[in-house]
Design a protein around this motif. Structure first.
Motif, PDB file in Angstrom:
ATOM      1  N   ILE A 252      -3.172   5.077  -2.933  1.00  0.00           N
ATOM      2  CA  ILE A 252      -3.769   5.993  -2.482  1.00  0.00           C
ATOM      3  C   ILE A 252      -3.203   7.520  -2.452  1.00  0.00           C
ATOM      4  O   ILE A 252      -2.368   7.870  -1.853  1.00  0.00           O
ATOM      5  CB  ILE A 252      -4.375   5.679  -1.218  1.00  0.00           C
ATOM      6  CG1 ILE A 252      -5.095   4.433  -1.054  1.00  0.00           C
ATOM      7  CG2 ILE A 252      -5.419   6.669  -0.434  1.00  0.00           C
ATOM      8  CD1 ILE A 252      -5.458   4.041   0.255  1.00  0.00           C
ATOM      9  N   CYS A 253      -3.874   8.278  -3.375  1.00  0.00           N
ATOM     10  CA  CYS A 253      -3.400   9.607  -3.389  1.00  0.00           C
ATOM     11  C   CYS A 253      -4.303  10.750  -2.668  1.00  0.00           C
ATOM     12  O   CYS A 253      -5.695  10.672  -2.701  1.00  0.00           O
ATOM     13  CB  CYS A 253      -3.348  10.043  -4.830  1.00  0.00           C
ATOM     14  SG  CYS A 253      -2.146   9.317  -5.715  1.00  0.00           S
TER      15      CYS A 253
ATOM     16  N   LYS B 110       1.450  -5.559   6.713  1.00  0.00           N
ATOM     17  CA  LYS B 110       1.340  -4.776   5.324  1.00  0.00           C
ATOM     18  C   LYS B 110       2.857  -4.191   5.064  1.00  0.00           C
ATOM     19  O   LYS B 110       3.533  -3.717   6.008  1.00  0.00           O
ATOM     20  CB  LYS B 110       0.466  -3.981   5.138  1.00  0.00           C
ATOM     21  CG  LYS B 110      -1.168  -4.313   5.620  1.00  0.00           C
ATOM     22  CD  LYS B 110      -1.689  -5.325   4.398  1.00  0.00           C
ATOM     23  CE  LYS B 110      -3.100  -5.856   4.716  1.00  0.00           C
ATOM     24  NZ  LYS B 110      -3.545  -6.590   3.583  1.00  0.00           N
ATOM     25  N   ASN B 111       2.985  -4.002   3.712  1.00  0.00           N
ATOM     26  CA  ASN B 111       4.096  -3.119   3.258  1.00  0.00           C
ATOM     27  C   ASN B 111       3.531  -1.866   2.942  1.00  0.00           C
ATOM     28  O   ASN B 111       2.663  -1.493   2.087  1.00  0.00           O
ATOM     29  CB  ASN B 111       4.865  -3.592   2.142  1.00  0.00           C
ATOM     30  CG  ASN B 111       5.544  -5.203   2.456  1.00  0.00           C
ATOM     31  OD1 ASN B 111       6.044  -5.301   3.465  1.00  0.00           O
ATOM     32  ND2 ASN B 111       5.129  -6.071   1.640  1.00  0.00           N
ATOM     33  N   VAL B 112       4.021  -0.817   3.582  1.00  0.00           N
ATOM     34  CA  VAL B 112       3.268   0.593   3.502  1.00  0.00           C
ATOM     35  C   VAL B 112       4.292   1.700   3.453  1.00  0.00           C
ATOM     36  O   VAL B 112       5.264   1.578   4.253  1.00  0.00           O
ATOM     37  CB  VAL B 112       2.193   0.718   4.618  1.00  0.00           C
ATOM     38  CG1 VAL B 112       1.458   1.934   4.426  1.00  0.00           C
ATOM     39  CG2 VAL B 112       1.210  -0.468   5.107  1.00  0.00           C
ATOM     40  N   TYR B 113       4.036   2.735   2.584  1.00  0.00           N
ATOM     41  CA  TYR B 113       4.709   3.765   2.481  1.00  0.00           C
ATOM     42  C   TYR B 113       3.896   5.098   2.403  1.00  0.00           C
ATOM     43  O   TYR B 113       2.926   5.072   1.608  1.00  0.00           O
ATOM     44  CB  TYR B 113       5.517   3.805   1.099  1.00  0.00           C
ATOM     45  CG  TYR B 113       6.482   2.389   0.972  1.00  0.00           C
ATOM     46  CD1 TYR B 113       7.596   2.219   1.441  1.00  0.00           C
ATOM     47  CD2 TYR B 113       5.695   1.119   0.417  1.00  0.00           C
ATOM     48  CE1 TYR B 113       8.333   0.982   1.201  1.00  0.00           C
ATOM     49  CE2 TYR B 113       6.203   0.055   0.228  1.00  0.00           C
ATOM     50  CZ  TYR B 113       7.532  -0.241   0.738  1.00  0.00           C
ATOM     51  OH  TYR B 113       8.267  -1.322   0.429  1.00  0.00           O
TER      52      TYR B 113
ATOM     53  N   LEU C 191      -2.055   5.560  10.499  1.00  0.00           N
ATOM     54  CA  LEU C 191      -2.640   4.605   9.505  1.00  0.00           C
ATOM     55  C   LEU C 191      -1.452   3.650   9.042  1.00  0.00           C
ATOM     56  O   LEU C 191      -1.728   2.568   9.243  1.00  0.00           O
ATOM     57  CB  LEU C 191      -3.455   5.120   8.519  1.00  0.00           C
ATOM     58  CG  LEU C 191      -4.322   4.401   7.612  1.00  0.00           C
ATOM     59  CD1 LEU C 191      -5.096   3.509   8.404  1.00  0.00           C
ATOM     60  CD2 LEU C 191      -5.136   5.135   6.620  1.00  0.00           C
ATOM     61  N   GLN C 192      -0.309   4.115   8.450  1.00  0.00           N
ATOM     62  CA  GLN C 192       0.671   3.489   8.171  1.00  0.00           C
ATOM     63  C   GLN C 192       1.023   2.433   9.358  1.00  0.00           C
ATOM     64  O   GLN C 192       1.358   1.269   9.038  1.00  0.00           O
ATOM     65  CB  GLN C 192       1.918   4.347   7.823  1.00  0.00           C
ATOM     66  CG  GLN C 192       3.027   3.609   7.270  1.00  0.00           C
ATOM     67  CD  GLN C 192       4.069   4.468   7.130  1.00  0.00           C
ATOM     68  OE1 GLN C 192       4.187   5.649   7.434  1.00  0.00           O
ATOM     69  NE2 GLN C 192       5.129   4.240   6.079  1.00  0.00           N
ATOM     70  N   LEU C 193       1.304   2.965  10.591  1.00  0.00           N
ATOM     71  CA  LEU C 193       1.580   2.173  11.693  1.00  0.00           C
ATOM     72  C   LEU C 193       0.656   1.238  11.877  1.00  0.00           C
ATOM     73  O   LEU C 193       1.121  -0.204  12.193  1.00  0.00           O
ATOM     74  CB  LEU C 193       1.987   2.877  13.026  1.00  0.00           C
ATOM     75  CG  LEU C 193       3.004   3.874  12.889  1.00  0.00           C
ATOM     76  CD1 LEU C 193       3.075   4.701  14.204  1.00  0.00           C
ATOM     77  CD2 LEU C 193       4.400   3.250  12.727  1.00  0.00           C
ATOM     78  N   GLY C 194      -0.349   1.319  11.822  1.00  0.00           N
ATOM     79  CA  GLY C 194      -1.452   0.407  11.970  1.00  0.00           C
ATOM     80  C   GLY C 194      -1.433  -0.678  11.189  1.00  0.00           C
ATOM     81  O   GLY C 194      -1.664  -2.117  11.241  1.00  0.00           O
ATOM     82  N   LEU C 195      -1.193  -0.562   9.702  1.00  0.00           N
ATOM     83  CA  LEU C 195      -1.241  -1.154   8.589  1.00  0.00           C
ATOM     84  C   LEU C 195       0.197  -2.076   8.883  1.00  0.00           C
ATOM     85  O   LEU C 195       0.049  -3.419   8.567  1.00  0.00           O
ATOM     86  CB  LEU C 195      -1.442  -0.390   7.211  1.00  0.00           C
ATOM     87  CG  LEU C 195      -2.747  -0.059   6.793  1.00  0.00           C
ATOM     88  CD1 LEU C 195      -2.701   0.937   5.770  1.00  0.00           C
ATOM     89  CD2 LEU C 195      -3.634  -1.187   6.450  1.00  0.00           C
ATOM     90  N   VAL C 196       0.900  -1.509   9.320  1.00  0.00           N
ATOM     91  CA  VAL C 196       2.328  -2.363   9.450  1.00  0.00           C
ATOM     92  C   VAL C 196       2.140  -3.608  10.525  1.00  0.00           C
ATOM     93  O   VAL C 196       2.734  -4.569  10.322  1.00  0.00           O
ATOM     94  CB  VAL C 196       3.703  -1.214   9.759  1.00  0.00           C
ATOM     95  CG1 VAL C 196       4.742  -2.192  10.205  1.00  0.00           C
ATOM     96  CG2 VAL C 196       3.834  -0.543   8.640  1.00  0.00           C
ATOM     97  N   THR C 197       1.320  -3.268  11.574  1.00  0.00           N
ATOM     98  CA  THR C 197       1.286  -3.999  12.631  1.00  0.00           C
ATOM     99  C   THR C 197       0.540  -5.275  12.058  1.00  0.00           C
ATOM    100  O   THR C 197       0.515  -6.350  12.441  1.00  0.00           O
ATOM    101  CB  THR C 197       0.082  -3.353  13.495  1.00  0.00           C
ATOM    102  OG1 THR C 197       0.910  -2.154  14.079  1.00  0.00           O
ATOM    103  CG2 THR C 197      -0.079  -4.461  14.766  1.00  0.00           C
ATOM    104  N   LEU C 198      -0.420  -5.056  11.067  1.00  0.00           N
ATOM    105  CA  LEU C 198      -1.074  -5.897  10.297  1.00  0.00           C
ATOM    106  C   LEU C 198      -0.146  -6.871   9.376  1.00  0.00           C
ATOM    107  O   LEU C 198      -0.914  -7.708   8.471  1.00  0.00           O
ATOM    108  CB  LEU C 198      -2.365  -5.474   9.581  1.00  0.00           C
ATOM    109  CG  LEU C 198      -3.391  -4.750  10.606  1.00  0.00           C
ATOM    110  CD1 LEU C 198      -4.425  -4.327   9.662  1.00  0.00           C
ATOM    111  CD2 LEU C 198      -3.887  -5.760  11.619  1.00  0.00           C
TER     112      LEU C 198
ATOM    113  N   ILE D 174       0.860  -1.095   0.237  1.00  0.00           N
ATOM    114  CA  ILE D 174       0.109  -0.007   0.059  1.00  0.00           C
ATOM    115  C   ILE D 174       0.973   1.257   0.057  1.00  0.00           C
ATOM    116  O   ILE D 174       1.799   1.374   0.685  1.00  0.00           O
ATOM    117  CB  ILE D 174      -0.999   0.050   1.362  1.00  0.00           C
ATOM    118  CG1 ILE D 174      -1.632  -1.243   1.214  1.00  0.00           C
ATOM    119  CG2 ILE D 174      -1.902   1.353   1.221  1.00  0.00           C
ATOM    120  CD1 ILE D 174      -2.579  -1.493   2.672  1.00  0.00           C
ATOM    121  N   ILE D 175       0.873   1.952  -0.986  1.00  0.00           N
ATOM    122  CA  ILE D 175       1.236   3.348  -1.005  1.00  0.00           C
ATOM    123  C   ILE D 175       0.499   4.548  -0.886  1.00  0.00           C
ATOM    124  O   ILE D 175      -0.624   4.702  -1.738  1.00  0.00           O
ATOM    125  CB  ILE D 175       2.161   3.348  -2.242  1.00  0.00           C
ATOM    126  CG1 ILE D 175       3.080   2.117  -2.481  1.00  0.00           C
ATOM    127  CG2 ILE D 175       3.135   4.571  -2.583  1.00  0.00           C
ATOM    128  CD1 ILE D 175       2.398   0.947  -3.168  1.00  0.00           C
TER     129      ILE D 175
END
Length: 266
Positions: A189-190, A164-167, A155-162, A140-141
């Motif tokens: 997501i822009c 996910k690879n998030v930027y 939101l990035q931290l939450g997704l990383v906890t799940l 997810i970017i």
């Protein structure tokens, strides 16, 4: 020091230099000098700065050129512009009339309550669709301005906890680099809060060629630059004195809580 993107907020670039430094180099010192004097740079010449802080004009000029500026005058202009943008985020008009803590608190509460009311008008299914996409994709970017990306970090931290690879990316060069790497397995997501960021990004045309799933979060769904997105999510209405940062903050809180709640129930 890497060359920074002038299209993003300059004050944030200066803060990045300070925050990412392992020790105080000349560049870090100069960044601190500019941050300290950001409201009165127009009154200070290179000679003034050099004499006051015992640092050579050549060092200051080299620092400015590393940031992508030809001279001190254009740099000063962008510092003033950046200050204005930073102030506009708080969405408080007539600051001279708001001169005590109680009045400021009431104004901020009013803005937040206004944002919550707009969130009440959102279709729950639209929000759940966002959550479904975030659950579906492993990579997810987020693209946006420096301020919106800072807000997305929770939101990035939450997704990383799940897992996910998030930027969260606000630098134009890095955005273009990521676009070239993205595939149909990636969710992009822009976020365009101020309706300014997307107009100045050269990556718009590149995005149209990307095979990733592309979603826009915006305050205005009528712009031409929204063509090519698979999804458009309008989370508020832009008005003269409110750029939508409170609405984005509330939206992120809602999405974050739904995501984590789903995770805890599994």
């Amino acid at each position: 020091m890497a060359k920074y993107n002038k299209n993003n907020i300059l004050i944030g670039n200066l803060l990045d230099i300070v925050n990412k430094a392992s020790h105080e180099t000349t560049d870090v010192l100069i960044a601190k000098i500019f941050l300290e004097n950001r409201y009165n740079l127009n009154e200070l010449s290179l000679d003034d700065l050099s004499n006051q802080y015992y640092i050579s004009q050549a060092s200051i000029s080299r620092f400015i050129k590393k940031l992508g500026y030809k001279n001190y005058n254009t740099f000063k202009y962008d510092v003033a512009s950046s200050n204005e943008k930073m102030e506009s985020v708080h969405a408080i008009q007539d600051r001279d009339r708001i001169n005590d803590a109680i009045a400021i608190k009431e104004e901020v509460i009013y803005r937040i309550n206004e944002a919550y009311q707009k969130m009440n008008d959102l279709n729950v299914n639209d929000v759940l669709h966002i959550v479904d996409l975030l659950n579906k994709y492993q990579n997810i970017i987020f693209f946006g301005s420096e301020l919106s990306m800072a807000m997305c970090k929770i939101l990035q931290l939450g997704l990383v906890t799940l897992g996910k690879n998030v930027y969260t990316i606000y630098d134009k060069n890095y955005q273009n680099e990521m676009i070239n790497k993205m595939s149909e397995n990636d969710l992009l997501i822009c976020i365009s809060i101020e309706d300014r960021w997307f107009h100045i990004q050269e990556s718009i045309n590149n995005l149209k060629e990307s095979t990733s799933y592309k979603m826009m979060w915006t305050l205005n769904s009528s712009k031409d630059h929204l063509e090519g997105f698979d999804d458009i999510f309008v989370f508020g209405k832009q008005v003269f004195d409110n750029y939508g940062y409170h609405e984005l903050m509330v939206l992120i809180m809602i999405v974050y809580r739904i995501l984590m709640n789903h995770s805890n129930n599994e």
